[in-house]
Design a protein around this motif. Structure first.
Motif, PDB file in Angstrom:
ATOM      1  N   GLU A  10      41.151  64.918  40.511  1.00  0.00           N
ATOM      2  CA  GLU A  10      42.603  64.945  40.335  1.00  0.00           C
ATOM      3  C   GLU A  10      43.304  63.877  41.165  1.00  0.00           C
ATOM      4  O   GLU A  10      44.468  63.566  40.904  1.00  0.00           O
ATOM      5  CB  GLU A  10      43.165  66.329  40.645  1.00  0.00           C
ATOM      6  CG  GLU A  10      42.928  66.805  42.059  1.00  0.00           C
ATOM      7  CD  GLU A  10      43.431  68.216  42.286  1.00  0.00           C
ATOM      8  OE1 GLU A  10      44.598  68.511  41.940  1.00  0.00           O
ATOM      9  OE2 GLU A  10      42.648  69.016  42.807  1.00  0.00           O
ATOM     10  N   ASN A  11      42.599  63.240  42.149  1.00  0.00           N
ATOM     11  CA  ASN A  11      43.223  62.240  43.016  1.00  0.00           C
ATOM     12  C   ASN A  11      42.515  60.884  43.053  1.00  0.00           C
ATOM     13  O   ASN A  11      42.887  60.030  43.851  1.00  0.00           O
ATOM     14  CB  ASN A  11      43.313  62.781  44.448  1.00  0.00           C
ATOM     15  CG  ASN A  11      44.154  64.032  44.528  1.00  0.00           C
ATOM     16  OD1 ASN A  11      45.242  64.070  43.962  1.00  0.00           O
ATOM     17  ND2 ASN A  11      43.654  65.047  45.192  1.00  0.00           N
ATOM     18  N   PHE A  12      41.488  60.699  42.241  1.00  0.00           N
ATOM     19  CA  PHE A  12      40.754  59.432  42.271  1.00  0.00           C
ATOM     20  C   PHE A  12      39.898  59.270  41.023  1.00  0.00           C
ATOM     21  O   PHE A  12      39.629  60.231  40.303  1.00  0.00           O
ATOM     22  CB  PHE A  12      39.849  59.342  43.505  1.00  0.00           C
ATOM     23  CG  PHE A  12      38.606  60.200  43.403  1.00  0.00           C
ATOM     24  CD1 PHE A  12      37.422  59.666  42.927  1.00  0.00           C
ATOM     25  CD2 PHE A  12      38.635  61.541  43.744  1.00  0.00           C
ATOM     26  CE1 PHE A  12      36.276  60.445  42.809  1.00  0.00           C
ATOM     27  CE2 PHE A  12      37.499  62.329  43.636  1.00  0.00           C
ATOM     28  CZ  PHE A  12      36.321  61.784  43.161  1.00  0.00           C
ATOM     29  N   CYS A  13      39.466  58.043  40.815  1.00  0.00           N
ATOM     30  CA  CYS A  13      38.445  57.739  39.823  1.00  0.00           C
ATOM     31  C   CYS A  13      37.513  56.712  40.452  1.00  0.00           C
ATOM     32  O   CYS A  13      37.975  55.693  40.977  1.00  0.00           O
ATOM     33  CB  CYS A  13      39.044  57.192  38.539  1.00  0.00           C
ATOM     34  SG  CYS A  13      37.777  56.901  37.287  1.00  0.00           S
ATOM     35  N   LYS A  43      37.691  46.424  37.519  1.00  0.00           N
ATOM     36  CA  LYS A  43      38.967  47.049  37.852  1.00  0.00           C
ATOM     37  C   LYS A  43      40.032  46.217  37.151  1.00  0.00           C
ATOM     38  O   LYS A  43      40.265  45.071  37.509  1.00  0.00           O
ATOM     39  CB  LYS A  43      39.186  47.069  39.360  1.00  0.00           C
ATOM     40  CG  LYS A  43      40.386  47.864  39.779  1.00  0.00           C
ATOM     41  CD  LYS A  43      40.422  48.014  41.295  1.00  0.00           C
ATOM     42  CE  LYS A  43      41.523  48.945  41.726  1.00  0.00           C
ATOM     43  NZ  LYS A  43      41.478  49.166  43.188  1.00  0.00           N
ATOM     44  N   VAL A  44      40.634  46.780  36.118  1.00  0.00           N
ATOM     45  CA  VAL A  44      41.580  46.039  35.286  1.00  0.00           C
ATOM     46  C   VAL A  44      42.885  45.821  36.038  1.00  0.00           C
ATOM     47  O   VAL A  44      43.440  44.729  36.034  1.00  0.00           O
ATOM     48  CB  VAL A  44      41.844  46.782  33.959  1.00  0.00           C
ATOM     49  CG1 VAL A  44      42.862  46.031  33.111  1.00  0.00           C
ATOM     50  CG2 VAL A  44      40.543  46.972  33.190  1.00  0.00           C
ATOM     51  N   ASN A  45      43.363  46.868  36.680  1.00  0.00           N
ATOM     52  CA  ASN A  45      44.566  46.789  37.504  1.00  0.00           C
ATOM     53  C   ASN A  45      44.502  47.931  38.507  1.00  0.00           C
ATOM     54  O   ASN A  45      43.468  48.599  38.604  1.00  0.00           O
ATOM     55  CB  ASN A  45      45.847  46.795  36.645  1.00  0.00           C
ATOM     56  CG  ASN A  45      45.976  48.020  35.755  1.00  0.00           C
ATOM     57  OD1 ASN A  45      45.587  49.127  36.123  1.00  0.00           O
ATOM     58  ND2 ASN A  45      46.529  47.825  34.566  1.00  0.00           N
ATOM     59  N   ARG A  46      45.569  48.190  39.219  1.00  0.00           N
ATOM     60  CA  ARG A  46      45.508  49.213  40.274  1.00  0.00           C
ATOM     61  C   ARG A  46      45.348  50.623  39.719  1.00  0.00           C
ATOM     62  O   ARG A  46      45.077  51.562  40.478  1.00  0.00           O
ATOM     63  CB  ARG A  46      46.734  49.129  41.169  1.00  0.00           C
ATOM     64  CG  ARG A  46      48.028  49.431  40.486  1.00  0.00           C
ATOM     65  CD  ARG A  46      49.227  49.204  41.413  1.00  0.00           C
ATOM     66  NE  ARG A  46      50.465  49.498  40.744  1.00  0.00           N
ATOM     67  CZ  ARG A  46      51.044  50.688  40.717  1.00  0.00           C
ATOM     68  NH1 ARG A  46      50.486  51.705  41.332  1.00  0.00           N
ATOM     69  NH2 ARG A  46      52.180  50.860  40.076  1.00  0.00           N
ATOM     70  N   ASN A  47      45.467  50.793  38.398  1.00  0.00           N
ATOM     71  CA  ASN A  47      45.403  52.118  37.794  1.00  0.00           C
ATOM     72  C   ASN A  47      44.176  52.405  36.939  1.00  0.00           C
ATOM     73  O   ASN A  47      43.930  53.554  36.596  1.00  0.00           O
ATOM     74  CB  ASN A  47      46.650  52.353  36.921  1.00  0.00           C
ATOM     75  CG  ASN A  47      47.900  52.474  37.745  1.00  0.00           C
ATOM     76  OD1 ASN A  47      47.913  53.162  38.756  1.00  0.00           O
ATOM     77  ND2 ASN A  47      48.947  51.789  37.337  1.00  0.00           N
ATOM     78  N   VAL A  48      43.411  51.376  36.544  1.00  0.00           N
ATOM     79  CA  VAL A  48      42.358  51.595  35.549  1.00  0.00           C
ATOM     80  C   VAL A  48      41.108  50.756  35.834  1.00  0.00           C
ATOM     81  O   VAL A  48      41.207  49.576  36.160  1.00  0.00           O
ATOM     82  CB  VAL A  48      42.856  51.257  34.122  1.00  0.00           C
ATOM     83  CG1 VAL A  48      41.789  51.560  33.069  1.00  0.00           C
ATOM     84  CG2 VAL A  48      44.139  52.005  33.797  1.00  0.00           C
ATOM     85  N   GLY A 108      50.769  59.567  35.102  1.00  0.00           N
ATOM     86  CA  GLY A 108      50.328  59.591  36.489  1.00  0.00           C
ATOM     87  C   GLY A 108      49.068  60.370  36.774  1.00  0.00           C
ATOM     88  O   GLY A 108      48.476  60.216  37.845  1.00  0.00           O
ATOM     89  N   GLY A 109      48.619  61.220  35.861  1.00  0.00           N
ATOM     90  CA  GLY A 109      47.414  62.006  36.092  1.00  0.00           C
ATOM     91  C   GLY A 109      46.160  61.202  35.800  1.00  0.00           C
ATOM     92  O   GLY A 109      46.156  60.294  34.955  1.00  0.00           O
ATOM     93  N   GLN A 190      33.814  50.501  42.002  1.00  0.00           N
ATOM     94  CA  GLN A 190      35.270  50.338  41.929  1.00  0.00           C
ATOM     95  C   GLN A 190      35.894  51.712  42.150  1.00  0.00           C
ATOM     96  O   GLN A 190      35.306  52.729  41.779  1.00  0.00           O
ATOM     97  CB  GLN A 190      35.718  49.775  40.584  1.00  0.00           C
ATOM     98  CG  GLN A 190      35.385  48.339  40.365  1.00  0.00           C
ATOM     99  CD  GLN A 190      36.134  47.394  41.318  1.00  0.00           C
ATOM    100  OE1 GLN A 190      37.176  47.717  41.858  1.00  0.00           O
ATOM    101  NE2 GLN A 190      35.559  46.220  41.522  1.00  0.00           N
ATOM    102  N   LEU A 191      37.083  51.695  42.731  1.00  0.00           N
ATOM    103  CA  LEU A 191      37.771  52.932  43.044  1.00  0.00           C
ATOM    104  C   LEU A 191      39.251  52.798  42.706  1.00  0.00           C
ATOM    105  O   LEU A 191      39.876  51.785  43.015  1.00  0.00           O
ATOM    106  CB  LEU A 191      37.614  53.236  44.545  1.00  0.00           C
ATOM    107  CG  LEU A 191      38.294  54.486  45.085  1.00  0.00           C
ATOM    108  CD1 LEU A 191      37.687  55.735  44.468  1.00  0.00           C
ATOM    109  CD2 LEU A 191      38.165  54.524  46.604  1.00  0.00           C
ATOM    110  N   ILE A 192      39.780  53.828  42.093  1.00  0.00           N
ATOM    111  CA  ILE A 192      41.215  53.927  41.803  1.00  0.00           C
ATOM    112  C   ILE A 192      41.727  55.155  42.558  1.00  0.00           C
ATOM    113  O   ILE A 192      41.190  56.250  42.404  1.00  0.00           O
ATOM    114  CB  ILE A 192      41.491  54.108  40.294  1.00  0.00           C
ATOM    115  CG1 ILE A 192      40.896  52.970  39.470  1.00  0.00           C
ATOM    116  CG2 ILE A 192      42.972  54.275  40.039  1.00  0.00           C
ATOM    117  CD1 ILE A 192      41.561  51.649  39.600  1.00  0.00           C
ATOM    118  N   LEU A 193      42.741  54.954  43.367  1.00  0.00           N
ATOM    119  CA  LEU A 193      43.349  56.073  44.109  1.00  0.00           C
ATOM    120  C   LEU A 193      44.773  56.299  43.634  1.00  0.00           C
ATOM    121  O   LEU A 193      45.431  55.446  43.139  1.00  0.00           O
ATOM    122  CB  LEU A 193      43.366  55.781  45.603  1.00  0.00           C
ATOM    123  CG  LEU A 193      42.001  55.718  46.259  1.00  0.00           C
ATOM    124  CD1 LEU A 193      42.122  55.256  47.703  1.00  0.00           C
ATOM    125  CD2 LEU A 193      41.332  57.074  46.212  1.00  0.00           C
TER     126      LEU A 193
END
Length: 193
Positions: A10-13, A43-48, A108-109, A190-193
């Protein structure tokens, strides 16, 4: 020709891949290795983040379709649509391709999408749920379901930090590499927070 893993909470990928690319068609026990250092994720951008397993050359052509856009403004949903549409135009080797897309959606989820040549790249999108993890993986030449169960799903109760998640993903890729010589243990994350 590769292994890719993804875990979304719920808080990261988080995504991890190996780095080996082999000549196709590959001999799983003794493949002709083209490179040991090719990450199969971006990592495409800060979200994906996007990762793939399978026909590497075709997958790179598909992922590079994102460069036709200003990627900083691409949403999760738009990225999945671009990959789906481009993939349907690109011819692939018989081993096919499997994409994993993880990150924050428009609202946002966190969520994860899987799409592959086996179902004409029709995406399956799942939202992360509180207290649970979305766990996916793909490997071009090996059935990895049992390794996902052992190293990722079996380790969830011991995860206390993102380092624990990364260690489980690394252990899973190492186990895959022991069974499948088209996969190595050179880890990319890669990590998305």
């Amino acid at each position: 020709m590769s292994a890719i893993l993804a875990v979304c909470g719920e808080n990261f990928c988080a995504m991890a891949s190996d780095g080996r690319m082999v000549e196709e068609p590959a001999k799983v026990d003794s493949p002709n290795i083209l490179t040991e250092e090719l990450p199969k994720l971006r990592k495409v951008n800060r979200n994906v983040c996007v990762g793939f397993a399978g026909d590497t050359l075709a997958a790179v052509r598909i992922v590079n379709a994102l460069d036709e856009y200003d990627v900083q403004y691409l949403t999760f949903e738009k990225i999945v649509k671009i990959l789906r549409d481009r993939a349907r135009e690109v011819e692939t080797l018989p081993l096919g391709i499997r994409f994993l897309v993880g990150g924050r959606g428009r609202k946002g989820g966190f969520q994860m999408a899987t799409l592959g040549s086996d179902n004409n790249y029709e995406p399956e999108v799942r939202p992360a749920q509180p207290g649970a993890y979305l766990i996916e993986g793909a490997s071009a030449h090996t059935e990895i379901g049992p390794m996902l169960e052992e190293y990722l799903q079996g380790g969830v109760e011991n995860w206390r930090s993102l380092d624990d998640v990364a260690a489980s993903m690394d252990a899973c890729i190492q186990a895959i590499a022991q069974r499948d010589k088209t996969v190595n243990t050179k880890m990319y994350r890669q990590l998305i927070l």
